[in-house]
Design a protein around this motif. Structure first.
Motif, PDB file in Angstrom:
ATOM      1  N   LYS A 171      50.494  29.476  35.420  1.00  0.00           N
ATOM      2  CA  LYS A 171      49.843  28.212  36.126  1.00  0.00           C
ATOM      3  C   LYS A 171      48.367  28.667  36.443  1.00  0.00           C
ATOM      4  CE  LYS A 171      50.382  24.319  38.879  1.00  0.00           C
ATOM      5  NZ  LYS A 171      51.160  23.793  39.815  1.00  0.00           N
ATOM      6  N   LEU A 172      48.231  29.652  37.258  1.00  0.00           N
ATOM      7  CA  LEU A 172      46.650  29.929  37.706  1.00  0.00           C
ATOM      8  C   LEU A 172      45.914  30.276  36.596  1.00  0.00           C
ATOM      9  CD1 LEU A 172      47.575  32.191  40.854  1.00  0.00           C
ATOM     10  CD2 LEU A 172      46.647  29.960  41.085  1.00  0.00           C
ATOM     11  N   SER A 173      46.270  31.142  35.734  1.00  0.00           N
ATOM     12  CA  SER A 173      45.561  31.434  34.575  1.00  0.00           C
ATOM     13  C   SER A 173      45.228  30.070  33.768  1.00  0.00           C
ATOM     14  CB  SER A 173      46.180  32.528  33.613  1.00  0.00           C
ATOM     15  OG  SER A 173      46.328  33.698  34.233  1.00  0.00           O
ATOM     16  N   SER A 191      40.348  38.573  37.739  1.00  0.00           N
ATOM     17  CA  SER A 191      39.736  38.273  39.329  1.00  0.00           C
ATOM     18  C   SER A 191      39.564  39.601  39.939  1.00  0.00           C
ATOM     19  CB  SER A 191      41.129  37.698  39.961  1.00  0.00           C
ATOM     20  OG  SER A 191      42.053  38.389  40.189  1.00  0.00           O
ATOM     21  N   LYS A 192      39.947  40.836  39.447  1.00  0.00           N
ATOM     22  CA  LYS A 192      39.748  42.329  40.273  1.00  0.00           C
ATOM     23  C   LYS A 192      39.252  43.166  39.270  1.00  0.00           C
ATOM     24  CE  LYS A 192      41.887  45.264  43.320  1.00  0.00           C
ATOM     25  NZ  LYS A 192      43.023  45.682  44.038  1.00  0.00           N
ATOM     26  N   GLY A 193      38.294  44.221  39.528  1.00  0.00           N
ATOM     27  CA  GLY A 193      38.202  45.313  38.719  1.00  0.00           C
ATOM     28  C   GLY A 193      38.176  46.626  39.510  1.00  0.00           C
ATOM     29  N   GLU A 194      38.634  47.736  39.148  1.00  0.00           N
ATOM     30  CA  GLU A 194      38.394  49.071  39.881  1.00  0.00           C
ATOM     31  C   GLU A 194      38.538  50.034  38.682  1.00  0.00           C
ATOM     32  OE1 GLU A 194      40.287  51.546  43.528  1.00  0.00           O
ATOM     33  OE2 GLU A 194      40.609  49.575  43.523  1.00  0.00           O
ATOM     34  N   GLU A 198      47.223  36.729  38.371  1.00  0.00           N
ATOM     35  CA  GLU A 198      48.601  36.823  38.769  1.00  0.00           C
ATOM     36  C   GLU A 198      48.846  38.234  39.249  1.00  0.00           C
ATOM     37  OE1 GLU A 198      48.190  32.965  36.775  1.00  0.00           O
ATOM     38  OE2 GLU A 198      47.852  35.193  35.916  1.00  0.00           O
ATOM     39  N   GLY A 199      47.973  38.999  39.422  1.00  0.00           N
ATOM     40  CA  GLY A 199      48.219  40.552  39.771  1.00  0.00           C
ATOM     41  C   GLY A 199      48.560  41.631  38.715  1.00  0.00           C
TER      42      GLY A 199
END
Length: 414
Positions: free
Chosen positions: A6-8, A31-34, A42-43
């Motif tokens: 849903k979030l995507s 939403s995040k990068g490292e 969604e993680g």
């Protein structure tokens, strides 16, 4: 575009409703990068095997680059070039010494830098070479990708990028890539040739690596006829191909060098055009510029980004890991799979060719399955998949990624 999450789907729907549809992204919302990894909303974690088209060579959110960004952002971000700043001269000294040129003209995006190089080449031709004004010609290669401004698409043969954007800018002659005879014949047949604009490796076209010695001989031909050799290293530069610059593989020094993307480690838009004092000095006040070009924030970020390249030996890593990648893909897939016909590239700029035509969905479907298996890549020209991970990748991570690619493609064989 379908997503089970849903979030995507909400993020995708917002882009589709409110944004121009000028891209066709892989359906994943990050939403995040490292380092070598990115995470979706969604993680779920993925290996990034595109590096924002080779902009994130130093890895996502490198602490040294982000640290420089934060420090500079707290003191001064923008002056415009109406005033001097305490960062621009420092950056210009650093970056010209780093790449071995007399002078730099700072810009923001790769396409802006290409436009700058075109203007510089033409102005030099009129004021120093004696070509009549408005008569200069620049030779380019078919299947090139130098950006999407009106002038640049004028010498593209990609109809998707060109159609219904005319009238086009004149002043360009197209020849086949990796064809020295065509280069020399075209120069001889056109007395007003001012420059030769070329990618050392054609990245967007599918990572086409020219024949060994092509760049060396092309530069010799240009020198013989008084034509400026202009290298567009926006994608291939800053250690991506296993050398600091791709032209360094053949010890070629361009008359004009164009850089962008990884010049900032993907943290901030920074591009640059390098040349000799003789060529650069034809640009005088008011004749070219940018409000943001050479801003203090960009200068601080670029210095930090280039220091990371040196401190972490990223060119050497790219060379070693690139050889390993191509060897493993050849052994595991090219020699065994009916789907992969070849792998090509230099350093960590590589591509595999899928044994299907450009209009098929096979390469796209493989990239969707790679996403499901934790690795992000994207097709180019239908049946080619480009692989360009951050250069900070370890050998163990690379081999894990090769295993993901192998198992994913073999799924399609069953």
């Amino acid at each position: 575009m379908i997503s089970e999450n849903k979030l995507s789907q909400q993020a995708i729907d917002l882009e589709n409703e409110y944004g121009a549809h000028n891209y066709h992204p892989l359906p994943v919302v990050l939403s995040k990068g490292e380092g070598v990894f990115v995470w979706d909303v969604e993680g779920k974690r993925y290996y990034d095997f595109l590096s924002a088209y080779s902009a994130v060579n130093q890895g996502h959110c490198h602490p040294a680059i982000i640290g420089a960004l934060k420090t500079q952002a707290e003191s001064l971000t923008l002056t415009s070039r109406a005033f001097y700043s305490d960062m621009l001269g420092k950056y210009e000294q650093f970056v010209t010494n780093y790449f071995g040129f007399d002078k730099v003209l700072p810009m923001n995006t790769g396409a802006e830098a290409v436009e700058t190089a075109i203007k510089l080449c033409r102005k030099y031709a009129y004021e120093k070479k004696g070509i009549a004004e408005n008569e200069a010609q620049i030779i380019v290669c078919k299947n090139n990708f130098h950006g999407r401004t009106t002038t640049i698409i004028s010498f593209s043969n990609d109809e998707v990028a060109r159609k219904n954007f005319g009238p086009y800018t004149s002043g360009f002659l197209k020849i086949d890539y990796d064809n020295l005879e065509a280069l020399e014949e075209t120069i001889k047949a056109n007395k007003n040739v001012a420059g030769f604009l070329v990618e050392p490796i054609q990245g967007e076209a599918g990572v086409y690596v020219p024949s060994e010695g092509y760049l060396t001989k092309a530069k010799e031909i240009c020198e013989k006829h008084g034509v400026l050799f202009i290298a567009d290293e926006v994608q291939t530069g800053v250690a991506r191909t296993g050398q600091l610059l791709a032209v360094n593989h053949e010890n070629v020094k361009p008359d004009i060098l164009i850089l962008g993307k990884a010049l900032s480690g993907g943290v901030y838009p920074v591009s640059a055009v390098f040349s000799s004092s003789e060529i650069m000095d034809v640009i005088r006040p008011g004749q070219h510029g940018s409000t943001f070009g050479g801003n203090p924030l960009a200068c601080a970020v670029a210095i930090a980004a280039l220091n990371v390249v040196t401190d972490e030996n990223l060119a050497e890593k790219a060379e070693e890991l690139g050889q390993l990648f191509r060897s493993e893909i050849n052994t595991r897939l090219v020699e065994k799979s009916k789907f992969v016909s070849l792998v090509r590239g230099k350093g960590l700029l590589n591509a595999i060719v899928i044994n299907d035509d450009e209009d098929s969905s096979t390469a796209w479907d493989i990239c969707i399955k790679l996403r499901d298996n934790g690795l992000l890549a994207k097709p180019t020209h239908g049946n080619i998949i480009r692989f360009a991970p951050p250069l900070v990748m370890t050998k163990e991570q690379l081999l894990e990624c090769v295993s993901i690619i192998e198992s994913t493609i073999l799924e399609f064989e069953n």
